[in-house]
Design a protein around this motif. Structure first.
Motif, PDB file in Angstrom:
ATOM      1  N   ALA A   1       0.835  -1.202   0.000  1.00 27.29           N
ATOM      2  CA  ALA A   1       0.000   0.000   0.000  1.00 27.29           C
ATOM      3  C   ALA A   1       0.869   1.252   0.000  1.00 27.29           C
ATOM      4  CB  ALA A   1      -0.918  -0.009   1.223  1.00 27.29           C
ATOM      5  N   LEU A   2       1.954   1.225   0.773  1.00 26.75           N
ATOM      6  CA  LEU A   2       2.864   2.366   0.810  1.00 26.75           C
ATOM      7  C   LEU A   2       3.567   2.535  -0.532  1.00 26.75           C
ATOM      8  CD1 LEU A   2       4.373   4.614   2.246  1.00 26.75           C
ATOM      9  CD2 LEU A   2       5.970   2.898   3.143  1.00 26.75           C
ATOM     10  N   LYS A   3       3.970   1.446  -1.130  1.00 25.69           N
ATOM     11  CA  LYS A   3       4.621   1.506  -2.438  1.00 25.69           C
ATOM     12  C   LYS A   3       3.722   2.201  -3.454  1.00 25.69           C
ATOM     13  CE  LYS A   3       6.481  -1.543  -6.033  1.00 25.69           C
ATOM     14  NZ  LYS A   3       6.746  -2.973  -6.410  1.00 25.69           N
TER      15      LYS A   3
ATOM     16  N   LEU B   1       3.519   5.980  -2.590  1.00 25.66           N
ATOM     17  CA  LEU B   1       4.728   6.716  -2.934  1.00 25.66           C
ATOM     18  C   LEU B   1       4.776   7.019  -4.429  1.00 25.66           C
ATOM     19  CD1 LEU B   1       7.463   5.001  -0.727  1.00 25.66           C
ATOM     20  CD2 LEU B   1       6.388   7.231  -0.397  1.00 25.66           C
ATOM     21  N   ILE B   2       4.355   6.071  -5.227  1.00 20.86           N
ATOM     22  CA  ILE B   2       4.317   6.298  -6.669  1.00 20.86           C
ATOM     23  C   ILE B   2       3.343   7.431  -6.986  1.00 20.86           C
ATOM     24  CG2 ILE B   2       3.642   5.280  -8.887  1.00 20.86           C
ATOM     25  CD1 ILE B   2       4.762   2.623  -7.882  1.00 20.86           C
ATOM     26  N   GLU B   3       2.211   7.458  -6.286  1.00 22.01           N
ATOM     27  CA  GLU B   3       1.239   8.545  -6.487  1.00 22.01           C
ATOM     28  C   GLU B   3       1.803   9.886  -6.045  1.00 22.01           C
ATOM     29  OE1 GLU B   3      -2.091   7.181  -4.266  1.00 22.01           O
ATOM     30  OE2 GLU B   3      -2.803   5.801  -5.836  1.00 22.01           O
ATOM     31  N   LEU B   4       2.714   9.871  -5.076  1.00 21.80           N
ATOM     32  CA  LEU B   4       3.344  11.106  -4.601  1.00 21.80           C
ATOM     33  C   LEU B   4       4.494  11.552  -5.507  1.00 21.80           C
ATOM     34  CD1 LEU B   4       3.464  10.440  -0.732  1.00 21.80           C
ATOM     35  CD2 LEU B   4       2.029  12.112  -1.933  1.00 21.80           C
ATOM     36  N   GLY B   5       4.824  10.736  -6.490  1.00 18.72           N
ATOM     37  CA  GLY B   5       5.848  11.127  -7.452  1.00 18.72           C
ATOM     38  C   GLY B   5       7.122  10.319  -7.409  1.00 18.72           C
ATOM     39  N   VAL B   6       7.242   9.399  -6.453  1.00 14.90           N
ATOM     40  CA  VAL B   6       8.466   8.602  -6.331  1.00 14.90           C
ATOM     41  C   VAL B   6       8.331   7.361  -7.217  1.00 14.90           C
ATOM     42  CG1 VAL B   6      10.098   7.521  -4.752  1.00 14.90           C
ATOM     43  CG2 VAL B   6       8.611   9.355  -3.933  1.00 14.90           C
ATOM     44  N   THR B   7       8.750   7.478  -8.466  1.00 15.45           N
ATOM     45  CA  THR B   7       8.688   6.331  -9.364  1.00 15.45           C
ATOM     46  C   THR B   7       9.979   5.525  -9.235  1.00 15.45           C
ATOM     47  OG1 THR B   7       9.728   7.483 -11.228  1.00 15.45           O
ATOM     48  CG2 THR B   7       7.349   7.737 -10.969  1.00 15.45           C
TER      49      THR B   7
END
Length: 359
Positions: free
Chosen positions: A229-231, A234-240
Motif C-alpha cells: 500500500a505504501l509503495k 509513494l508512486i502517487e506522490l511522485g516517487v517512481t
C-alpha cells in the motif's frame, strides 16, 4: 512577556513595515531558508515572481547565531509567525513522503506559508540526471557525451527503490531507529565506480539491496500488505522506480554517487581535450600555451554542481512553482482587498460610504 525584539518579528511585523511605505512602493516578502547554499536556489525560484508590486528578500534564520538547518528555521518561525509577508523555505527531507507522521511533517504540509523541495533537498535537484551532461561541459569545456547519466541514475533508482519503500515504511511506523537513513545509505553506496563497466556498481547495489530486503522481510513477516500500500502511495506522490534518486538523502547522492561518477567522466573528458591539443599543436610552445590556457579554464565539479540550474523541468521543481503561484494568487487577492479598504478609509465620508448605502 518577551522583551527581545527578534521574538516579536513575524509576518505581521513585515506587513506593518510594508504599510509604512508609499502605496506605490513594492512590498517586501521575507523568505527564510536553512543555510547559505539555499539562498541562491530559492532566490532564483522566487525572483521569477517579482514585479512592480512585490519583491522577495531571501534570508538566513538568525543574524545573531550560526544556527542553521530546518529545525532552526521552523522553531524560529512557526507558531503563528509565518504569514503572507514572511515565509519559510526548507528541504523536504522525508517530511513530504511520511505525510504527517511527525509534528514537523504535519506543520510543513499544512502551512500555506512553508514551502519545501518535494525532492529530499536542493542537492537532489542539482543532481537532476538530464542536466548532468551540461555540468560536465561546464567543468571540462568538452561536449563529447561519453556517459549516459539518465540511464545510470535510472538503473540506480530501480535498484534501490524496493529498499527505499522500506525506509519510508520504518519512518511512517515511527520505528526508524531500527532502520535509519544512515544504514540505508550504507546499503545503497555504489562502491568503486569504473567508467568502463558502470553496470558493475549497479549490480553491487542490487546484491546488497536484495540481502537487506530479505532480512527486512524476515524481521517483518506481517508487513506485506502495508508495504504494498505504501509503495502504491509513494508512486502517487511522485516517487517512481526511475526517479528514486531524487528522494534519497541529498548529501549522500551528491557526495557518494554523482560526484564520484562525474569525476571519472570529467577526468576522461579533460584527458581527451588535452590529447586533442597535443595532436593539433604546430610546435611545443603552442602546445604548452594551449594546455596552460585549457587547464585554467577547467572548473571544479562540486562548485559547478552547486550552481547547476538544469532542474527547472523536473517534476519536484514544477510542484514547487505551483505552490508558489497558488500562494501568490492568494497574496495578490489579499493585497487588492487591503488597497480597497485603504481607499474606502481615505474617502469614507463621500465615496465608499455612499456607495454602500445605495447598495
Amino acid at each position: 512577556m518577551t522583551r527581545r525584539l527578534k521574538d516579536n518579528i513575524n509576518s505581521k511585523y513585515f506587513e506593518a513595515a510594508n504599510r509604512l511605505k508609499s502605496k506605490k512602493a513594492r512590498r517586501r516578502i521575507v523568505a527564510y531558508v536553512e543555510s547559505y547554499d539555499d539562498v541562491l536556489f530559492w532566490r532564483m525560484l522566487l525572483g521569477n515572481y517579482e514585479d512592480d508590486t512585490k519583491y522577495f528578500e531571501v534570508m538566513l534564520p538568525s543574524h545573531n547565531t550560526l544556527e542553521r538547518g530546518k529545525r532552526s528555521v521552523l522553531m524560529n518561525l512557526f507558531y503563528s509567525k509565518v504569514g503572507q509577508d514572511m515565509i519559510a523555505c526548507v528541504d523536504a527531507d522525508y517530511d513530504y513522503l511520511i505525510q504527517g507522521a511527525t509534528v514537523t511533517s504535519r506543520n510543513i504540509l499544512s502551512s500555506p506559508f512553508v514551502f519545501h523541495t518535494y525532492a529530499y533537498s536542493i542537492e537532489n535537484l542539482q543532481c537532476y540526471a538530464p542536466s548532468l551532461h551540461n555540468v560536465c561541459v561546464m567543468v571540462t569545456l568538452n561536449d563529447h557525451a561519453i556517459f549516459n547519466f539518465n540511464e545510470y541514475l535510472k538503473q540506480y533508482s530501480e535498484a534501490i527503490f524496493p529498499l527505499f519503500v522500506w525506509s519510508i515504511w520504518y519512518y511512517r511506523q515511527d520505528i526508524y531507529g531500527q532502520f535509519t537513513i544512515t544504514e540505508f545509505n550504507r546499503v545503497i553506496e555504489i562502491g568503486n565506480f569504473n567508467l568502463g563497466s558502470p553496470e558493475q556498481s549497479i549490480m553491487n547495489v542490487r546484491n546488497k539491496v536484495s540481502k537487506k530486503i530479505n532480512w527486512l522481510h524476515h524481521r517483518n513477516p506481517d508487513a506485506k500488505e502495508s508495504y504494498l500500500a505504501l509503495k502504491k502511495e509513494l508512486i502517487e506522490l511522485g516517487v517512481t522506480p526511475d526517479t528514486t534518486y531524487l528522494y534519497i538523502q541529498g548529501h549522500h547522492l551528491f557526495d557518494k554517487v554523482v560526484v564520484p561518477v562525474m569525476s571519472k567522466v570529467c577526468e576522461k573528458l579533460v584527458r581527451e581535450r588535452e590529447n586533442e591539443i597535443r595532436r593539433q599543436a604546430v610546435h611545443s610552445t603552442q602546445m604548452r600555451n594551449e594546455l596552460s590556457c585549457y587547464s585554467h579554464s577547467v572548473q571544479d565539479i562540486v562548485q559547478m554542481l552547486k550552481k547547476n540550474m538544469g532542474y527547472y523541468n523536473s517534476e519536484p521543481f514544477q510542484h514547487m512553482k505551483r505552490d508558489i503561484e497558488t500562494y501568490l494568487q492568494t497574496y495578490s487577492s489579499a493585497l487588492g482587498t487591503e488597497k480597497h479598504d485603504e481607499t474606502c478609509s481615505d474617502v469614507h465620508s463621500s465615496g465608499c460610504e455612499g456607495n454602500e448605502k445605495e447598495s
